[in-house]
Design a protein around this motif. Structure first.
Motif, PDB file in Angstrom:
ATOM      1  N   LYS A  32       0.830  -1.214   0.000  1.00 26.51           N
ATOM      2  CA  LYS A  32       0.000   0.000   0.000  1.00 26.51           C
ATOM      3  C   LYS A  32       0.858   1.257   0.000  1.00 26.51           C
ATOM      4  N   GLN A  33       1.966   1.217   0.725  1.00 27.49           N
ATOM      5  CA  GLN A  33       2.880   2.359   0.755  1.00 27.49           C
ATOM      6  C   GLN A  33       3.487   2.560  -0.636  1.00 27.49           C
ATOM      7  N   CYS A  34       3.896   1.475  -1.286  1.00 31.34           N
ATOM      8  CA  CYS A  34       4.444   1.559  -2.649  1.00 31.34           C
ATOM      9  C   CYS A  34       3.389   2.086  -3.612  1.00 31.34           C
ATOM     10  N   ASP A  35       2.156   1.599  -3.479  1.00 29.08           N
ATOM     11  CA  ASP A  35       1.057   2.080  -4.325  1.00 29.08           C
ATOM     12  C   ASP A  35       0.879   3.585  -4.168  1.00 29.08           C
ATOM     13  N   SER A  36       0.925   4.064  -2.948  1.00 29.42           N
ATOM     14  CA  SER A  36       0.747   5.487  -2.685  1.00 29.42           C
ATOM     15  C   SER A  36       1.858   6.315  -3.336  1.00 29.42           C
ATOM     16  N   VAL A  37       3.089   5.861  -3.205  1.00 30.60           N
ATOM     17  CA  VAL A  37       4.206   6.573  -3.832  1.00 30.60           C
ATOM     18  C   VAL A  37       4.055   6.537  -5.344  1.00 30.60           C
ATOM     19  N   ARG A  38       3.672   5.371  -5.887  1.00 34.35           N
ATOM     20  CA  ARG A  38       3.512   5.250  -7.344  1.00 34.35           C
ATOM     21  C   ARG A  38       2.387   6.161  -7.839  1.00 34.35           C
ATOM     22  N   ASN A  39       1.304   6.302  -7.061  1.00 37.31           N
ATOM     23  CA  ASN A  39       0.231   7.222  -7.439  1.00 37.31           C
ATOM     24  C   ASN A  39       0.755   8.650  -7.568  1.00 37.31           C
ATOM     25  N   SER A  40       1.613   9.048  -6.648  1.00 32.16           N
ATOM     26  CA  SER A  40       2.204  10.393  -6.715  1.00 32.16           C
ATOM     27  C   SER A  40       3.086  10.547  -7.952  1.00 32.16           C
ATOM     28  N   ILE A  41       3.848   9.504  -8.268  1.00 33.98           N
ATOM     29  CA  ILE A  41       4.692   9.535  -9.464  1.00 33.98           C
ATOM     30  C   ILE A  41       3.826   9.659 -10.713  1.00 33.98           C
ATOM     31  N   THR A  42       2.744   8.893 -10.774  1.00 30.39           N
ATOM     32  CA  THR A  42       1.844   8.937 -11.931  1.00 30.39           C
ATOM     33  C   THR A  42       1.220  10.315 -12.069  1.00 30.39           C
ATOM     34  N   GLN A 117       0.423   7.270 -18.991  1.00 31.03           N
ATOM     35  CA  GLN A 117       0.892   7.406 -17.609  1.00 31.03           C
ATOM     36  C   GLN A 117       0.093   6.508 -16.664  1.00 31.03           C
ATOM     37  N   LEU A 118      -1.219   6.441 -16.861  1.00 27.92           N
ATOM     38  CA  LEU A 118      -2.047   5.578 -16.019  1.00 27.92           C
ATOM     39  C   LEU A 118      -1.704   4.109 -16.231  1.00 27.92           C
ATOM     40  N   ASP A 119      -1.482   3.717 -17.481  1.00 32.59           N
ATOM     41  CA  ASP A 119      -1.114   2.326 -17.783  1.00 32.59           C
ATOM     42  C   ASP A 119       0.226   1.961 -17.147  1.00 32.59           C
ATOM     43  N   GLN A 120       1.199   2.860 -17.232  1.00 33.90           N
ATOM     44  CA  GLN A 120       2.506   2.603 -16.623  1.00 33.90           C
ATOM     45  C   GLN A 120       2.390   2.483 -15.105  1.00 33.90           C
ATOM     46  N   GLY A 121       1.560   3.325 -14.511  1.00 35.33           N
ATOM     47  CA  GLY A 121       1.342   3.243 -13.068  1.00 35.33           C
ATOM     48  C   GLY A 121       0.694   1.939 -12.667  1.00 35.33           C
ATOM     49  N   LEU A 122      -0.292   1.502 -13.435  1.00 35.02           N
ATOM     50  CA  LEU A 122      -0.973   0.241 -13.143  1.00 35.02           C
ATOM     51  C   LEU A 122      -0.017  -0.941 -13.264  1.00 35.02           C
ATOM     52  N   LYS A 125       2.127  -1.033 -10.217  1.00 38.69           N
ATOM     53  CA  LYS A 125       1.401  -1.494  -9.042  1.00 38.69           C
ATOM     54  C   LYS A 125       1.146  -3.001  -9.093  1.00 38.69           C
ATOM     55  N   LYS A 126       0.913  -3.528 -10.294  1.00 36.71           N
ATOM     56  CA  LYS A 126       0.778  -4.987 -10.428  1.00 36.71           C
ATOM     57  C   LYS A 126       2.097  -5.674 -10.094  1.00 36.71           C
ATOM     58  N   ALA A 127       3.196  -5.075 -10.512  1.00 32.30           N
ATOM     59  CA  ALA A 127       4.516  -5.657 -10.256  1.00 32.30           C
ATOM     60  C   ALA A 127       4.813  -5.713  -8.755  1.00 32.30           C
ATOM     61  N   PHE A 128       4.305  -4.753  -7.987  1.00 33.63           N
ATOM     62  CA  PHE A 128       4.534  -4.766  -6.538  1.00 33.63           C
ATOM     63  C   PHE A 128       4.058  -6.071  -5.916  1.00 33.63           C
ATOM     64  N   ARG A 129       2.945  -6.586  -6.410  1.00 34.53           N
ATOM     65  CA  ARG A 129       2.363  -7.798  -5.823  1.00 34.53           C
ATOM     66  C   ARG A 129       3.242  -9.023  -6.029  1.00 34.53           C
TER      67      ARG A 129
END
Length: 143
Positions: A32-42, A117-122, A125-129
């Protein structure tokens, strides 16, 4: 992670800042922390914008206001409610869109930029799992 450095999870509460050493939290919270940071990057990558025309054009920043303005411009064009040429402001320069097709091409380029940008973020986030706990900590440290 470099020796001697520790990543902390920082949370704001009504009593002030609470910090937790990431060694003490579970993988789901780390994701979740990684997702949050990635959202900011996106969000930042969307804002940075795109160049129009693509080969050495003007940089158009995609703030939320610009996204709305460009969408409205396109909608008015589709409804044949615009007169041409239409001057648009990039934040540093102006550009003229000379006809309905130019508005459409510009708008579709803006949408393509946001979708990329949204696709790259997604994908990130999938890779985090699939990452290990240590890989997630390293990603947070690097970003």
């Amino acid at each position: 992670m470099p020796s001697g450095l520790t990543i902390y999870d920082i949370e704001w509460t009504s009593e002030g800042i609470t910090t937790l050493n990431l060694e003490s939290i579970d993988k789901d919270k780390l994701i979740k922390q990684c997702d949050s940071v990635r959202n900011s990057i996106t969000e930042n990558n969307i804002f940075i914008g795109f160049d129009w025309p693509p080969s050495g054009g003007v940089r158009f920043y995609m703030s939320q206001e610009n996204q709305i303005n460009f969408s409205n411009l396109y909608q008015l064009s589709v409804q044949d409610l615009l007169s041409y040429p239409k001057t648009i402001w990039s934040g540093t320069d102006t550009m003229q869109l000379v006809d309905k097709q130019a508005v459409k091409d510009f708008y579709l380029a803006a949408v393509a930029h946001i979708e990329l940008q949204l696709d790259q973020g997604l994908l990130a986030k999938k890779a985090f799992r699939a990452m290990t706990y240590e890989e997630l900590k390293q990603w947070l440290f690097d970003n």
